[in-house]
Design a protein around this motif. Sequence first.
Motif, PDB file in Angstrom:
ATOM      1  N   ASP A  91       0.828  -1.215   0.000  1.00 24.82           N
ATOM      2  CA  ASP A  91       0.000   0.000   0.000  1.00 24.82           C
ATOM      3  C   ASP A  91       0.860   1.262   0.000  1.00 24.82           C
ATOM      4  O   ASP A  91       0.640   2.199   0.759  1.00 24.82           O
ATOM      5  N   PHE A 205     -12.268   2.592  -7.444  1.00 27.10           N
ATOM      6  CA  PHE A 205     -12.023   1.903  -6.173  1.00 27.10           C
ATOM      7  C   PHE A 205     -13.279   1.158  -5.764  1.00 27.10           C
ATOM      8  O   PHE A 205     -14.385   1.706  -5.798  1.00 27.10           O
ATOM      9  N   HIS A 206     -13.092  -0.079  -5.367  1.00 24.70           N
ATOM     10  CA  HIS A 206     -14.196  -0.892  -4.861  1.00 24.70           C
ATOM     11  C   HIS A 206     -13.697  -1.628  -3.625  1.00 24.70           C
ATOM     12  O   HIS A 206     -12.740  -2.409  -3.705  1.00 24.70           O
ATOM     13  N   SER A 207     -14.314  -1.348  -2.485  1.00 25.81           N
ATOM     14  CA  SER A 207     -13.891  -1.988  -1.248  1.00 25.81           C
ATOM     15  C   SER A 207     -15.102  -2.447  -0.448  1.00 25.81           C
ATOM     16  O   SER A 207     -16.210  -1.915  -0.602  1.00 25.81           O
ATOM     17  N   ASP A 229     -17.860   2.379  -3.288  1.00 25.74           N
ATOM     18  CA  ASP A 229     -17.577   2.356  -4.720  1.00 25.74           C
ATOM     19  C   ASP A 229     -17.363   3.798  -5.168  1.00 25.74           C
ATOM     20  O   ASP A 229     -18.184   4.675  -4.873  1.00 25.74           O
ATOM     21  N   ASP A 688      -6.013  -9.061  -4.590  1.00 24.56           N
ATOM     22  CA  ASP A 688      -6.768  -8.035  -3.892  1.00 24.56           C
ATOM     23  C   ASP A 688      -6.028  -7.630  -2.622  1.00 24.56           C
ATOM     24  O   ASP A 688      -5.083  -8.290  -2.190  1.00 24.56           O
ATOM     25  N   SER A 706     -11.365  -5.780   6.100  1.00 21.32           N
ATOM     26  CA  SER A 706     -11.515  -4.941   4.908  1.00 21.32           C
ATOM     27  C   SER A 706     -10.964  -5.676   3.703  1.00 21.32           C
ATOM     28  O   SER A 706     -10.066  -6.515   3.815  1.00 21.32           O
ATOM     29  N   TRP A 707     -11.505  -5.324   2.544  1.00 18.20           N
ATOM     30  CA  TRP A 707     -11.102  -5.933   1.276  1.00 18.20           C
ATOM     31  C   TRP A 707     -11.162  -4.870   0.207  1.00 18.20           C
ATOM     32  O   TRP A 707     -12.106  -4.074   0.145  1.00 18.20           O
ATOM     33  N   GLN A 708     -10.119  -4.808  -0.630  1.00 21.50           N
ATOM     34  CA  GLN A 708     -10.104  -3.866  -1.753  1.00 21.50           C
ATOM     35  C   GLN A 708      -9.756  -4.609  -3.025  1.00 21.50           C
ATOM     36  O   GLN A 708      -8.788  -5.376  -3.063  1.00 21.50           O
ATOM     37  N   GLN A 709     -10.524  -4.378  -4.064  1.00 22.98           N
ATOM     38  CA  GLN A 709     -10.365  -5.112  -5.316  1.00 22.98           C
ATOM     39  C   GLN A 709      -9.066  -4.737  -6.005  1.00 22.98           C
ATOM     40  O   GLN A 709      -8.665  -3.572  -6.061  1.00 22.98           O
TER      41      GLN A 709
END
Length: 722
Positions: A91, A205-207, A229, A688, A706-709
Amino acid sequence: MMSPTPLCLAIAAALSCPAAAFAQSTQPADKGKAQDKPVQKVEVKGSASTYDPRRDDTASKTVLSAEEIRKYGDDNIFDVLKRAPGVTVTDKSIKMRGLGAGYTQILVNGDRPPPGFSLDALMPDQIERIEVIRAASAEYSMQAIAGTINIVLRKVVSKPQRDLRLNATRSPLQRSGTMGGTWGDKVGTLSYFVNGSLFGGHNEFHSRGADQLSLPDGTLAQSRLTRYDGGGAYRGGVLFPRLNWKIDADNELNLSAGLQASSHAWSGFSHNENLAGSFGNPDWIDMPGRTSGDQWMMRGEIGWVAKVAGGKLDVSLAGERSRDENDNDTDYYSAGSAHHLLRDWDTVYRPRRMSFRGKFARSLFDGHALVTGIDASRQRNEDSRDRVDQQDGAPATHVVEAYEPQVTRLAGYVQDEWSITKQWSMYLGGRWEGVETESTGTNVPVTTSRSHVLSPVAQTLYKFPDKSGRQVRLALTRTYKAPTVDQLTARRYLSALNTRFAPDSSGNPGLKPELANGVDVAFEQYWADGAMVSVSGTQRLISDYIRTRLDLDPDGRWIYRPLNDGDARVHSLEAEVKLPLRMLNAAAAGFDMRASVTRNWSEVSTVPGPDNRLDGQTPMSANVGLDYRRDRLSFGASMAYQQGGWVRVSDAQIRHAHTRRDVDAYAAWKLDPHLQLRFTLNNILGMDGESESVYEDAGGLSRQASWQQGATRVGVNLELKM
């Protein structure tokens, strides 16, 4: 025939030809016979490319050349560094020994990046080399407990240089384009160099996230799912001009500048789906938001290099200014839009800095190379935040906050590199650094913090005789990590909805710097054609360890606050190999393999086990790559691996990072001597971003995930040399 000149004798010695024998062979035994025979022409060629700083310098470091930096066609510095041995990137946090958060020192041209300087906007084609320095040296700041990464930008040229690079990348989440180039030449005693780029693109961004709280008896008190989103466009430019004037044989004047400018506009939508309980009153469910911003930085430096008292004096004066302005508007809606909060927060950061650097170097008797110098700088920020909150049609609340921290640094150092014998060299140095931090602000008490550290360092390199290629290294260091301005100030950052999942944050004016006594040992084996094997181990004993603790204030608000809490011990083991495969089989000519693996351990005296490690440390990382080059075609692939796992931050907090495997590949085709086409693939596995944290106290056990594509990026580069 004339006797050989000192230059010829030096070249002969460098090529391992005995100077006396060389001189003897060129002296005619009889003048008449010499006139009767035709004169033979002897051409001796040498190359600076035979010098390898990693192999020959007493201080341990790895250097990534311009060719290695541009090999994969990366459009950012972070993708370059994730393939460097012993370096991990998570990151946009750059780590050595698995440690980030200030333990790894990042420098640009040997100095701290100027205020407002963005590594994001720095293109790989603007970099001359990257130095990964494992053990600290007195010339640079000793704020390098884990190590130092020095990014050296391209400088003036001795011959004409003109090139143009076009880059385009695309993925399901991103599309971007970059145009950059270099123009450099030498006219008489003047040489100039201009490197710049323009860039722009669009990101999405999609989390997803999940928060839940279980009471001590196991009852589920709170649970929700979160979704975000959004996306937006960005654009900017970077320009680095340099001018060098060779006044005479003893004096040289250097002028350089740096300009960065960018802007962005994002919009997004957050939604919370409550599964159990509520998270506030009102409980905000839907949060559409918009943010836009403009950033710029400008820097100027004047330097003078002169031969003085048998040595070289190098002094420079630099000034920097920047501005970062952001406008953030967010609407908060409760279920059924029963309640509405409009929050308009505008922030402006205006840092400026002046710095002076002076260095004097000269050779002394018996192979000593002495360097001494001073560094001084003063940085002042003028930060402001304009907050407007309006809820349910009531009169708006308008608050203007100002914050003005100032940091003054002064350092002096001396170092001596001594070639004791042809096989054995020693480096001794010491650096004193003092830092004073003052901060004032709206509704914030005036705070002043002073600290200073004296850091000795000793390194030695021994090369085994008979050109065996074997050598050993040892380094003893005392380094430190100073608290940041935000960690030292009492300024409090308020969360929009204060919970244990979204706490406030504040600093601690009483923080002391972390001090670390370290030892580094390494064994290296070098062969012809660039093959090598290295095994190294390190240990750092840290006192006054700084960690961030989550607490519940007497007023009932959750807050993150740093504190000095005990001691810590860090140790690492690293192995690296580089191998041209033609050494194993002639049929594999053109293939080069490289691999490295690092294992890290740490423990904090005041934190119970298991999984007791420094916050954010990567337990194990590895890099492996294979490259092929023949005629006009070259291609290659690499994988950067980071092991995940749980880390116990305190007796109440644990965090989990997931394992990452970043696979990249490239193929380049040299169409002619001036034109090259390059194709790239990044994040081929589409990894991801994932994380998880747990906090348990008398009030219960809370979990956050948490998760981020992520997505694979495809790129194409066109590189033109004119």
